[in-house]
Design a protein around this motif. Structure first.
Motif, PDB file in Angstrom:
ATOM      1  N   ASP A   1       0.868  -1.185   0.000  1.00 26.06           N
ATOM      2  CA  ASP A   1       0.000   0.000   0.000  1.00 26.06           C
ATOM      3  C   ASP A   1       0.901   1.231   0.000  1.00 26.06           C
ATOM      4  OD1 ASP A   1      -1.678   2.086   0.340  1.00 26.06           O
ATOM      5  OD2 ASP A   1      -2.533   1.417   2.246  1.00 26.06           O
ATOM      6  N   VAL A   2       1.134   1.752  -1.201  1.00 27.80           N
ATOM      7  CA  VAL A   2       2.121   2.833  -1.360  1.00 27.80           C
ATOM      8  C   VAL A   2       1.481   4.220  -1.252  1.00 27.80           C
ATOM      9  CG1 VAL A   2       3.664   1.384  -2.733  1.00 27.80           C
ATOM     10  CG2 VAL A   2       1.981   2.803  -3.902  1.00 27.80           C
ATOM     11  N   SER A   3       0.214   4.268  -0.791  1.00 27.86           N
ATOM     12  CA  SER A   3      -0.510   5.543  -0.837  1.00 27.86           C
ATOM     13  C   SER A   3       0.164   6.637  -0.003  1.00 27.86           C
ATOM     14  CB  SER A   3      -1.964   5.343  -0.395  1.00 27.86           C
ATOM     15  OG  SER A   3      -1.999   4.668   0.827  1.00 27.86           O
ATOM     16  N   MET A   4       0.721   6.254   1.172  1.00 32.79           N
ATOM     17  CA  MET A   4       1.383   7.269   2.015  1.00 32.79           C
ATOM     18  C   MET A   4       2.567   7.892   1.269  1.00 32.79           C
ATOM     19  SD  MET A   4       2.006   6.356   5.993  1.00 32.79           S
ATOM     20  CE  MET A   4       1.954   4.596   5.876  1.00 32.79           C
ATOM     21  N   ASN A   5       3.304   7.048   0.574  1.00 34.35           N
ATOM     22  CA  ASN A   5       4.473   7.552  -0.157  1.00 34.35           C
ATOM     23  C   ASN A   5       4.071   8.364  -1.376  1.00 34.35           C
ATOM     24  OD1 ASN A   5       7.184   6.907   0.911  1.00 34.35           O
ATOM     25  ND2 ASN A   5       6.305   4.852   1.056  1.00 34.35           N
ATOM     26  N   LEU A   6       3.018   7.941  -2.062  1.00 34.63           N
ATOM     27  CA  LEU A   6       2.571   8.722  -3.226  1.00 34.63           C
ATOM     28  C   LEU A   6       2.076  10.097  -2.781  1.00 34.63           C
ATOM     29  CD1 LEU A   6       0.765   6.004  -5.405  1.00 34.63           C
ATOM     30  CD2 LEU A   6       3.049   6.995  -5.720  1.00 34.63           C
ATOM     31  N   ALA A   7       1.381  10.125  -1.628  1.00 31.53           N
ATOM     32  CA  ALA A   7       0.912  11.419  -1.099  1.00 31.53           C
ATOM     33  C   ALA A   7       2.109  12.296  -0.743  1.00 31.53           C
ATOM     34  CB  ALA A   7       0.024  11.189   0.126  1.00 31.53           C
ATOM     35  N   ALA A   8       3.144  11.668  -0.171  1.00 34.31           N
ATOM     36  CA  ALA A   8       4.347  12.437   0.201  1.00 34.31           C
ATOM     37  C   ALA A   8       5.039  12.983  -1.053  1.00 34.31           C
ATOM     38  CB  ALA A   8       5.309  11.546   0.988  1.00 34.31           C
ATOM     39  N   ILE A   9       5.088  12.183  -2.102  1.00 29.54           N
ATOM     40  CA  ILE A   9       5.715  12.643  -3.358  1.00 29.54           C
ATOM     41  C   ILE A   9       4.935  13.829  -3.930  1.00 29.54           C
ATOM     42  CG2 ILE A   9       6.047  11.992  -5.788  1.00 29.54           C
ATOM     43  CD1 ILE A   9       6.976   9.237  -4.772  1.00 29.54           C
ATOM     44  N   ASP A  10       3.599  13.739  -3.877  1.00 26.99           N
ATOM     45  CA  ASP A  10       2.757  14.851  -4.361  1.00 26.99           C
ATOM     46  C   ASP A  10       3.037  16.124  -3.574  1.00 26.99           C
ATOM     47  OD1 ASP A  10       1.551  13.536  -6.334  1.00 26.99           O
ATOM     48  OD2 ASP A  10      -0.365  13.199  -5.314  1.00 26.99           O
ATOM     49  N   GLU A  11       3.079  15.961  -2.248  1.00 21.03           N
ATOM     50  CA  GLU A  11       3.298  17.125  -1.380  1.00 21.03           C
ATOM     51  C   GLU A  11       4.681  17.738  -1.649  1.00 21.03           C
ATOM     52  OE1 GLU A  11       2.534  16.235   2.755  1.00 21.03           O
ATOM     53  OE2 GLU A  11       3.441  18.130   3.392  1.00 21.03           O
ATOM     54  N   LEU A  12       5.676  16.868  -1.738  1.00 22.89           N
ATOM     55  CA  LEU A  12       7.043  17.334  -1.987  1.00 22.89           C
ATOM     56  C   LEU A  12       7.131  18.068  -3.328  1.00 22.89           C
ATOM     57  CD1 LEU A  12      10.026  16.909  -0.809  1.00 22.89           C
ATOM     58  CD2 LEU A  12      10.214  15.130  -2.536  1.00 22.89           C
ATOM     59  N   THR A  13       6.520  17.477  -4.345  1.00 24.39           N
ATOM     60  CA  THR A  13       6.557  18.066  -5.685  1.00 24.39           C
ATOM     61  C   THR A  13       5.918  19.450  -5.654  1.00 24.39           C
ATOM     62  OG1 THR A  13       6.377  15.856  -6.594  1.00 24.39           O
ATOM     63  CG2 THR A  13       5.903  17.651  -8.103  1.00 24.39           C
ATOM     64  N   HIS A  14       4.782  19.544  -4.960  1.00 21.61           N
ATOM     65  CA  HIS A  14       4.084  20.815  -4.840  1.00 21.61           C
ATOM     66  C   HIS A  14       4.962  21.839  -4.097  1.00 21.61           C
ATOM     67  CE1 HIS A  14       0.786  23.556  -4.597  1.00 21.61           C
ATOM     68  NE2 HIS A  14       0.931  23.629  -3.285  1.00 21.61           N
ATOM     69  N   GLN A  15       5.535  21.400  -2.967  1.00 21.06           N
ATOM     70  CA  GLN A  15       6.409  22.293  -2.171  1.00 21.06           C
ATOM     71  C   GLN A  15       7.583  22.824  -2.987  1.00 21.06           C
ATOM     72  OE1 GLN A  15       6.075  20.017   2.123  1.00 21.06           O
ATOM     73  NE2 GLN A  15       8.081  20.215   1.286  1.00 21.06           N
ATOM     74  N   CYS A  16       8.036  22.012  -3.945  1.00 23.16           N
ATOM     75  CA  CYS A  16       9.220  22.404  -4.736  1.00 23.16           C
ATOM     76  C   CYS A  16       8.826  23.061  -6.046  1.00 23.16           C
ATOM     77  CB  CYS A  16      10.101  21.190  -5.002  1.00 23.16           C
ATOM     78  SG  CYS A  16      10.723  20.435  -3.528  1.00 23.16           S
ATOM     79  N   GLY A  17       7.560  23.442  -6.166  1.00 26.93           N
ATOM     80  CA  GLY A  17       7.125  24.167  -7.358  1.00 26.93           C
ATOM     81  C   GLY A  17       7.199  23.345  -8.630  1.00 26.93           C
TER      82      GLY A  17
END
Ligand SMILES: Nc1nc2c(ncn2[C@@H]2O[C@H](COP(=O)(O)OP(=O)(O)OP(=O)(O)O)[C@@H](O)[C@H]2O)c(=O)[nH]1
Ligand SMILES: [Mg+2]
Length: 211
Positions: A88-104
């Motif tokens: 269940d990779v959902s936590m990591n996918l959410a983290a990648i989304d958040e990180l990507t957003h934070q980094c513009g």
């Protein structure tokens, strides 16, 4: 109306995601650190670290000051670390989304460090485009013949802490032979991320994955 040409020019290129797995203490965070130090002037790097009960690895990397804080995100997986990277990779996918957003939306590479695990750990292709598996000589020169998906199928196997080999009686020739037998043509690099040996070869491998 939006034409195909418009969509091509406005689409943001997705960062390549490389999963870093391997047993507890083998040198995964040290690898992430060395990759950042070697490549941060060439490419834009973000990091997601998985720990079971803490965010220690993310805090360690943040304190080093080698990347802006917004480029590092810690995930506390709880429970079994390999479930968060494989089942269940959902936590990591959410983290990648958040990180990507934070980094513009400007990252070239996202390194996802798994929590330290056993030999059965493997990244889901939904989470990682490529995978690195890190072991170290102090676990014994028998490890490369023990098998498991990370050792066998990772895109790159790193055999780390080679400076410790004489002290733990590890024969690097045996490790090289067994890794070759298990992985065929799969890449294997010997390193000592403490003193920097192997990092140039590893950096070249990383850059090849981005092309
Ligand atoms: N001598 C030596 N020590 C190393 C090397 N790589 C890592 N270490 C040390 O080994 C310890 C564990 O390294 P980490 O990078 O934290 O290992 P890890 O795989 O991220 O550990 P977990 O995330 O807890 O599973 C640290 O004390 C590092 O300084 C190496 O190549 N040589
Ligand atoms: Mg770590």
């Amino acid at each position: 109306m939006t034409t195909t040409d418009d969509m091509t020019t406005t689409a943001t290129k997705r960062a390549v995601r490389i999963g870093v797995g391997g047993p507890v203490g083998s040198g995964k965070t040290m690898l992430v650190r060395r990759i950042i130090e070697a490549l941060q002037s060439t490419i834009r790097i973000g990091v997601v670290t998985n720990d079971i009960y803490t965010k220690e690895d993310a805090e360690f990397l943040t304190k080093l000051g080698i990347l802006p804080q917004s480029h590092i995100l810690g995930v506390e997986t709880g429970g079994c670390p390999h479930s968060a990277i494989r089942d269940d990779v959902s936590m990591n996918l959410a983290a990648i989304d958040e990180l990507t957003h934070q980094c513009g939306d400007e990252l070239d590479l996202i390194l996802v460090e798994s929590g330290g695990d056993n030999l059965t750990a493997m990244f889901s292709p939904d989470l990682a485009d490529k995978t690195i598996y890190v072991i170290d000589v102090a676990q014994g020169d028998k490890i490369p013949r023990k098998g498991g998906p990370g050792l066998t199928y990772s895109d790159l196997l790193i055999i780390n802490k080679i400076s410790l080999a004489p002290f733990v009686g590890a024969n690097l020739n045996v490790m090289e032979r067994d890794a070759k037998a298990l992985r065929g043509d799969g890449s294997t690099i010997f390193s000592d991320l403490g003193d920097g040996r192997g990092i140039e070869e590893i950096s070249r491998w990383i850059l090849e994955q981005l092309n």
